[in-house]
Design a protein around this motif. Sequence first.
Motif: not given
Length: 288
Positions: A204-214
Amino acid sequence: RSLTCYGWSCCKRRTTDFSDFLSIVGCTKGPHNKRKPKPKFNEYIISAPKPQDQINRPSPDEPMVRLQHKVASSLKTALEKLKLSENAAEKKEEDSDEIKIGTSCKNGGCTKSFEGPASDSESCMYHSGCPIFHEGMKYWSCCKRKTSDFNTFLSQEGCTKGTHLWKKNDAGLKVVPCRFDWHQTGSQVIISIYAKNSIPELSHVDANSTMLNIHVLFEGDKEFQQKIILWGVIDVSKSTVNMMAAKIEIAMKKSEPMSWARLDLPPPAAPKDIEEKKQVDSEEEDES
């Protein structure tokens, strides 16, 4: 550094050199056209990268959202074949504990292969820690020899001496390095992660407007993790993950059509570094 790719929508060839793009031979045969056809795509005015202080960045504490992912038929087919071959291999391994010639050592960082009984008496130089990717640098947690070049990282000799491991143990997932790069268009930033046969249900890839957690699981027991603070701002609702047999693409919609100077946002300079830079600049002005 940003890599802007050029190409035609009708064929898959891409290049980072504009002169090379202009010289790409056409892929369609037909009569000449005296009138210029209307473009079939949305035109964007691409501005130069803005200074960071002019970019309206939302709060870093903005909630993370899991990006929707699409699984290509090529990955589905590859996983089916892999499942069948793994079942056959497991059954064969149960019947025999023999180590085949050419089997690679499973210790991290070791590049040796089994060449016969003599290989068991050889010393194994490997990394006992796990690979770490942080702020563009790559290194092993056990020896912390940092480098920004992926190939240099892979070629680092192990820091621990021991014996070769020819068979996987049941220790669970193995955190491993995985090569990735990025490019951009007028409206998107695309990250390519070269992880083969990724497992859609466990990645999965979690994201907000300025960050990614891969977080990617691939090739059965390999795990890749990466956190990226993005240089620019993205529209999470229009960003997706495309999972293919040979790689994963994270297609992020830019919040505005401007060029990104780089993929990740560099950490703020420490006060000490700022003072040293001012001192160097002052000395250079005195010399001139």
